[in-house]
Design a protein around this motif. Structure first.
Motif, short mmCIF file in Angstrom:
data_model
loop_
_atom_site.label_atom_id
_atom_site.label_comp_id
_atom_site.label_asym_id
_atom_site.label_seq_id
_atom_site.Cartn_x
_atom_site.Cartn_y
_atom_site.Cartn_z
N GLY A 133 42.58 31.02 36.78
CA GLY A 133 43.39 33.09 36.74
C GLY A 133 42.16 33.29 37.20
O GLY A 133 42.69 34.42 37.95
N HIS A 134 41.61 32.92 38.14
CA HIS A 134 40.20 32.97 39.59
C HIS A 134 40.63 32.81 40.21
O HIS A 134 40.13 32.91 41.33
CB HIS A 134 38.73 32.50 38.65
CG HIS A 134 38.41 33.99 37.77
ND1 HIS A 134 37.27 34.56 37.39
CD2 HIS A 134 39.14 32.84 35.67
CE1 HIS A 134 37.07 35.33 36.19
NE2 HIS A 134 38.28 34.08 35.23
N GLU A 135 41.76 32.01 40.62
CA GLU A 135 41.87 31.39 41.96
C GLU A 135 41.87 33.08 42.68
O GLU A 135 41.83 32.29 44.07
CB GLU A 135 43.27 30.86 41.67
CG GLU A 135 42.76 29.55 41.26
CD GLU A 135 43.35 29.73 39.51
OE1 GLU A 135 43.56 28.94 38.90
OE2 GLU A 135 43.81 31.03 39.21
N ALA A 136 42.78 34.05 42.87
CA ALA A 136 42.82 35.21 43.71
C ALA A 136 41.81 35.69 44.05
O ALA A 136 41.72 35.83 45.34
CB ALA A 136 44.43 36.05 42.69
N THR A 137 40.41 35.81 42.78
CA THR A 137 39.42 36.83 43.27
C THR A 137 38.75 35.55 43.87
O THR A 137 38.05 35.83 45.02
CB THR A 137 39.09 36.52 41.96
OG1 THR A 137 39.76 37.17 41.16
CG2 THR A 137 37.53 37.52 42.15
N LEU A 138 38.97 34.22 43.85
CA LEU A 138 37.94 33.37 44.52
C LEU A 138 39.38 33.20 46.23
O LEU A 138 38.14 33.84 47.40
CB LEU A 138 38.70 31.89 44.47
CG LEU A 138 37.93 31.37 44.58
CD1 LEU A 138 36.28 30.45 45.30
CD2 LEU A 138 38.31 29.67 44.66
N ALA A 139 40.12 33.35 46.23
CA ALA A 139 40.67 33.40 47.76
C ALA A 139 40.52 34.68 48.48
O ALA A 139 40.02 34.59 50.07
CB ALA A 139 41.83 33.52 47.42
#
Length: 217
Positions: A133-139
């Motif tokens: 669920g944190h992939e977009a933030t990491l991107a």
């Protein structure tokens, strides 16, 4: 045969880990992993920081991965604060192999380390450890490094971004509008890699650079 006594690591094995010959150090690291003695954690982590041979470092990581995570992970997190770049880089690499999510906060803090090799190790570890669920933030965080470093560093970042799947597409679209031609070129090359993972990255970067320069004229 290496054995341990009274809760202490075998002194001969610890000495062998720092031997003059890489073959001796390699055998010692293999023995450490085979024995699986938690008392060796300190010696193994300390050697990772200074070991010059790639194959020995790889065996040291293997030995650490075979030990209980509740012992190795806290020690490796401490190592992330070392002032030795190789110590940080190797600790990140080992944490990525262990795959314990408890390391995520410490790993994410090194995504923009001043040393390219440390940052690259952090990117690879982040791809493994990022919470669901944190992939977009990491991107978004990683995209701020677009344009950084040489070809290998750029390719490493692109592979990490591509590894995040479609979550990376919005941030690449934003990066393509950057005022920095290098950032735009890197973003476009990463998009190409996302569309076709088998494409030649160097060719994509050069093509994107030409496009960026053309837009400036």
């Amino acid at each position: 045969m290496y054995t341990t006594h009274h809760g202490e690591p075998d002194a001969r094995l610890v000495d062998a880990l720092t031997g003059a010959q890489s073959s001796v150090r390699l055998r010692a690291a293999l023995s450490a992993g085979t024995i699986g003695d938690p008392n060796l954690v300190e010696a193994l982590v300390a050697r990772c920081a200074v070991e010059p041979d790639f194959f020995v470092r790889d065996m040291l990581t293997w030995a650490l991965v075979r030990l209980p995570a509740e012992i190795t992970v806290p020690r490796l997190i401490v190592e992330l604060g070392s002032n030795i770049p190789q110590a940080r880089s190797q600790a990140l690499h080992t944490l990525s192999k262990i795959g314990d999510g408890a390391a995520w906060p410490a790993v994410s803090a090194l995504l923009h380390d001043a040393h390219d090799e440390v940052a690259r190790s952090a990117w690879r570890a982040a791809l493994v450890l990022v919470p669901t669920g944190h992939e977009a933030t990491l991107a978004t965080d990683l995209a701020s490094a677009l344009g950084r470093g040489d070809r290998d560093t750029m390719l490493s970042l692109s592979r990490t971004l591509v590894g995040l799947g479609d979550a990376v597409l919005p941030v690449l679209e934003t990066a393509r509008a950057s005022n920095d031609p290098r950032v735009r070129a890197h973003a476009e090359a990463t998009e190409q890699l996302h569309r076709d993972p088998d494409s030649g990255f160097s060719m994509a970067v050069e093509m994107a650079k030409r496009v960026a320069v053309g837009r400036e004229s």
